[in-house]
Enzyme design. Sequence first.
Site, PDB file in Angstrom:
ATOM      1  N   ASP A 119       0.809  -1.221   0.000  1.00 33.76           N
ATOM      2  CA  ASP A 119       0.000   0.000   0.000  1.00 33.76           C
ATOM      3  C   ASP A 119       0.843   1.273   0.000  1.00 33.76           C
ATOM      4  O   ASP A 119       0.449   2.287   0.577  1.00 33.76           O
ATOM      5  CB  ASP A 119      -0.972   0.017   1.207  1.00 33.76           C
ATOM      6  CG  ASP A 119      -1.901  -1.174   1.193  1.00 33.76           C
ATOM      7  OD1 ASP A 119      -2.240  -1.659   0.104  1.00 33.76           O
ATOM      8  OD2 ASP A 119      -2.285  -1.632   2.296  1.00 33.76           O
ATOM      9  N   LYS A 126       1.722   2.264  -5.010  1.00 29.56           N
ATOM     10  CA  LYS A 126       2.287   1.708  -6.260  1.00 29.56           C
ATOM     11  C   LYS A 126       1.367   1.963  -7.444  1.00 29.56           C
ATOM     12  O   LYS A 126       1.820   2.330  -8.527  1.00 29.56           O
ATOM     13  CB  LYS A 126       2.525   0.191  -6.106  1.00 29.56           C
ATOM     14  CG  LYS A 126       3.498  -0.168  -4.992  1.00 29.56           C
ATOM     15  CD  LYS A 126       3.647  -1.668  -4.844  1.00 29.56           C
ATOM     16  CE  LYS A 126       2.404  -2.372  -4.356  1.00 29.56           C
ATOM     17  NZ  LYS A 126       1.967  -2.007  -2.988  1.00 29.56           N
TER      18      LYS A 126
HETATM   19  P1  GDP Z   1      -0.848   0.396  -3.513  1.00 26.13           P
HETATM   20  O1  GDP Z   1      -1.436  -0.898  -3.055  1.00 26.13           O
HETATM   21  O2  GDP Z   1       0.616   0.468  -3.287  1.00 26.13           O
HETATM   22  O3  GDP Z   1      -1.212   0.729  -4.943  1.00 26.13           O
HETATM   23  O4  GDP Z   1      -1.495   1.521  -2.605  1.00 26.13           O
HETATM   24  P2  GDP Z   1      -3.048   1.643  -2.161  1.00 26.13           P
HETATM   25  O5  GDP Z   1      -3.820   2.158  -3.316  1.00 26.13           O
HETATM   26  O6  GDP Z   1      -3.515   0.411  -1.508  1.00 26.13           O
HETATM   27  O7  GDP Z   1      -2.919   2.706  -1.008  1.00 26.13           O
HETATM   28  C1  GDP Z   1      -2.353   3.937  -1.214  1.00 26.13           C
HETATM   29  C2  GDP Z   1      -3.383   5.002  -0.834  1.00 26.13           C
HETATM   30  O8  GDP Z   1      -2.761   6.253  -0.824  1.00 26.13           O
HETATM   31  C3  GDP Z   1      -4.521   5.109  -1.845  1.00 26.13           C
HETATM   32  O9  GDP Z   1      -5.680   5.528  -1.185  1.00 26.13           O
HETATM   33  C4  GDP Z   1      -4.030   6.225  -2.783  1.00 26.13           C
HETATM   34  O10 GDP Z   1      -5.093   6.898  -3.443  1.00 26.13           O
HETATM   35  C5  GDP Z   1      -3.358   7.113  -1.798  1.00 26.13           C
HETATM   36  N1  GDP Z   1      -2.240   7.919  -2.300  1.00 26.13           N
HETATM   37  C6  GDP Z   1      -1.200   7.574  -3.086  1.00 26.13           C
HETATM   38  N2  GDP Z   1      -0.314   8.581  -3.147  1.00 26.13           N
HETATM   39  C7  GDP Z   1      -0.826   9.564  -2.375  1.00 26.13           C
HETATM   40  C8  GDP Z   1      -0.354  10.858  -1.985  1.00 26.13           C
HETATM   41  O11 GDP Z   1       0.720  11.300  -2.347  1.00 26.13           O
HETATM   42  N3  GDP Z   1      -1.166  11.580  -1.140  1.00 26.13           N
HETATM   43  C9  GDP Z   1      -2.377  11.125  -0.710  1.00 26.13           C
HETATM   44  N4  GDP Z   1      -3.111  11.922   0.065  1.00 26.13           N
HETATM   45  N5  GDP Z   1      -2.822   9.917  -1.042  1.00 26.13           N
HETATM   46  C10 GDP Z   1      -2.048   9.158  -1.845  1.00 26.13           C
HETATM   47  P1  IMO Z   2      -0.949  -4.134  -2.278  1.00 27.64           P
HETATM   48  O1  IMO Z   2      -0.526  -4.672  -3.605  1.00 27.64           O
HETATM   49  C1  IMO Z   2      -0.906  -4.538   2.049  1.00 27.64           C
HETATM   50  C2  IMO Z   2      -1.016  -8.586   3.658  1.00 27.64           C
HETATM   51  C3  IMO Z   2      -2.238  -9.021   4.421  1.00 27.64           C
HETATM   52  C4  IMO Z   2      -1.599  -9.967   5.407  1.00 27.64           C
HETATM   53  C5  IMO Z   2      -0.508 -10.636   4.586  1.00 27.64           C
HETATM   54  C6  IMO Z   2      -0.928 -11.968   3.993  1.00 27.64           C
HETATM   55  O2  IMO Z   2      -2.247  -3.418  -2.311  1.00 27.64           O
HETATM   56  O3  IMO Z   2       0.149  -3.364  -1.642  1.00 27.64           O
HETATM   57  P2  IMO Z   2      -2.502 -12.665   1.979  1.00 27.64           P
HETATM   58  O4  IMO Z   2      -3.955 -12.409   1.738  1.00 27.64           O
HETATM   59  O5  IMO Z   2      -1.620 -12.156   0.894  1.00 27.64           O
HETATM   60  O6  IMO Z   2      -2.213 -14.097   2.296  1.00 27.64           O
HETATM   61  O7  IMO Z   2      -2.169 -11.851   3.314  1.00 27.64           O
HETATM   62  O8  IMO Z   2      -0.203  -9.737   3.531  1.00 27.64           O
HETATM   63  N1  IMO Z   2      -1.263  -8.079   2.293  1.00 27.64           N
HETATM   64  C7  IMO Z   2      -1.184  -6.793   1.949  1.00 27.64           C
HETATM   65  N2  IMO Z   2      -0.953  -5.696   2.709  1.00 27.64           N
HETATM   66  N3  IMO Z   2      -1.027  -4.419   0.715  1.00 27.64           N
HETATM   67  C8  IMO Z   2      -1.235  -5.507  -0.061  1.00 27.64           C
HETATM   68  O9  IMO Z   2      -1.237  -5.456  -1.405  1.00 27.64           O
HETATM   69  C9  IMO Z   2      -1.361  -6.759   0.553  1.00 27.64           C
HETATM   70  N4  IMO Z   2      -1.571  -8.015   0.107  1.00 27.64           N
HETATM   71  C10 IMO Z   2      -1.498  -8.824   1.179  1.00 27.64           C
HETATM   72  O10 IMO Z   2      -2.892  -7.955   5.038  1.00 27.64           O
HETATM   73  O11 IMO Z   2      -0.960  -9.228   6.429  1.00 27.64           O
HETATM   74 MG    MG Z   3      -2.951  -1.585  -1.784  1.00 27.92          MG
END
Ligand code: GDP
Ligand code: IMO
Ligand code: MG
Length: 422
Positions: free
Chosen positions: A13, A16
Amino acid sequence: MPNTILTGAQWGDEGKGKIIDFLTDEADIVIRSQGGNNAGHTIVIGGEKYVLHLIPSGILRRSKTCVIGNGVVLDPVALVAEIEGLRKRGVKVDKNLLISDAAHLVMPYHRALDEQREVLKGRNKIGTTKRGIGPAYGDKAARTGLRVCDLIRPEIFKEKLAARIRENNAILKGLGAAPLNGKKILAESLAAAEVLRPFVANTVVYLHKALTAGKSLLFEGAQGTFLDIDHGSYPFVTSSNTTAGGACTGSGVPPHRIDRVLGVMKAYTTRVGEGPFPSEDKGITDALHAMGREFGATTGRPRRCGWFDAVATRFATMVNGIDDLAITNLDGLDAVEKIKVCTAYKLDGKKIDTLPTDPASLARCTPVYTEFPGWMKPTENAKKFSDLPPKARAYVKAISDLTGARLSIVSVGPARSQTIRL
Ligand code: GDP
Ligand code: IMO
Ligand code: MG
């Protein structure tokens, strides 16, 4: 753009999806090479929010091709729902998506087992996304998995599935869970197969032809370094190689065709699920949650939050070979007066600068902090690096230096437009 692996440098998270969407403009093909629909990648364009789970984040740029590689584990029913959801919103999902015929399937018994094993672990649960990821990769390693090439051959699939249902229902029964209805699973899977069939290809051959034609590849990592099955905080990890090497095995593109690795990290740290997290901090967690931030994109769970952990990101630079850094969510610290950065750990009275492998030792580590003054100004409208307050610039420079890679992107908001290139 040089062939680039984008990888998460923390616990997932990191933002990316947003950075992939931004960089896709300069790439030809975006490839997912590991993980499954445990991922949730958020992209915001013109006020519209998209959350992608299996489909690469490049899909929002119509002229680019997206590939789901052999290393991904794919839930066919969930993938069809994702394709249909995007199409309903006017996103083109057609010849611009290819699915590897060698990718393994996540089946309903994997999800049921994932859930049951978590129940069985009780207090020691991993906190998985319950998407069946661990059991699906388990079957792959045990050589009992079903693949996309099986799914699109109904007769073969029917036979193989029946055997898998028999075995898994026996296991589920042993765990005290209800057995699954094989007929229903077969019907749902075959219906999904017909939707997916046109996308299925030998993506290894496709990618090699693309390389020969001089196309540029962007690999979209899912999860993050510390969720890697080998290099993460085992057993509180996912079941794939989330680090840069996974992009090669999960796509069939050899290492010498990779030109650079870009690490994405937040200006602070978050983690969702269980497991040690040395720089976790209640104050910053509450502050971010009060702003409505840091709730999981896949499960909606509140993310645990903490200060930036340079011990962790330094290791991430080493194990991924990170050349360039994208720092996201800088704006999350806009109202923090004193910002802490973890520069070392203390373990049993001794200062250490790397993460212990043993989870019990990592859980005992306490952070050694350096403090930075907050800038106490909004950064969301900054378009250039020089638009950022001097203290914010100093902070991102400092965390890049501590991480040991070149700062190349700073993100100050979720939107495509809130991205600063250095
Ligand atoms: P990923 O799994 O790595 O693609 O990240 P996620 O989408 O799960 O979580 C990142 C969160 O941060 C999402 O809600 C994005 O919309 C938000 N996000 C990403 N970059 C920024 C930033 O620079 N500022 C803010 N406020 N939100 C961001
Ligand atoms: P993105 O791509 C954050 C975490 C789960 C748990 C562990 C194992 O959005 O960054 P799983 O379901 O994969 O067997 O869970 O990994 N987890 C993540 N945490 N971002 C993710 O993906 C995750 N995918 C799995 O919360 O701790
Ligand atoms: Mg994510």
